[in-house]
Design a protein around this motif. Sequence first.
Motif: not given
Length: 245
Positions: A90-115
């Motif tokens: 029983n611990v706080t267990f949240k989640v995000a993501s580790e994003y690789l910086v590339d062209e697909s990442f640019v498209k992602r953060f321009k079109t949807e919210p990041l974790l």
Amino acid sequence: MFFFNKQKTLLKDLLSSGYTDIHSHLIYDIDDGAKTADDTEFLTKSLIDFGADFFITTPHTIQFVWENSREDILQQHKISYKVLRERNINVTFKVASEYLVDESFVKRFKTEPLLTLKDNYVLVEMSYINAPIQLYEIIFDLQVAGYIPLLAHPERYSFYHNNFSEYEKLKKAGCLFQLNLLSTVGYYGEPVFNVAKKLLNQGMYDFAGSDVHHNNHIRAFENKLLIKDLNPLKEVIKNNSFFKS
């Protein structure tokens, strides 16, 4: 050459009770981290034994390698968290993501919210082969989109090792730096350790993370720290409490 601190402190001993880990791969069956529910249990319990009580685990998002959507990550996090609860962890267990910086990442953060780790703080990484050609343009666009980039393990990018001014340029561009704790025990080799030590001594790290993927990483926390002055490292680790609020 490596230098040992006089106290011969083990890395695990530096993570006192209340440590917040902001970079790990504890969710199973989603990337190159935990493979099974048992792995998730073992890795998480091991970090708890070292002093962690708050986790923001960060599965990879990498085009053509780990093509995890926001929904994929949230769903697998839910499953992994349920496993931990069922096994009385029983611990706080949240989640995000580790994003690789590339062209697909640019498209992602321009079109949807990041974790994100918290609010608009987003964990990013680069290829170990070379930096993106448009790196600074991407960093600028990411900030325009409202995010603060936190660069994972800058000490591991060997293409910067002989050009330290690039680290200074990244900081001036608005990048925060996250140290991989295992770099301080020489886990990734002497060149990485030397850069980590220099970045620490110059006060360029903002936060630290375990980046735990597997059992070998856990075992390496039993190794001795190779730095003399532990105060800068302690301060960086302490900064992680920012993500609890």
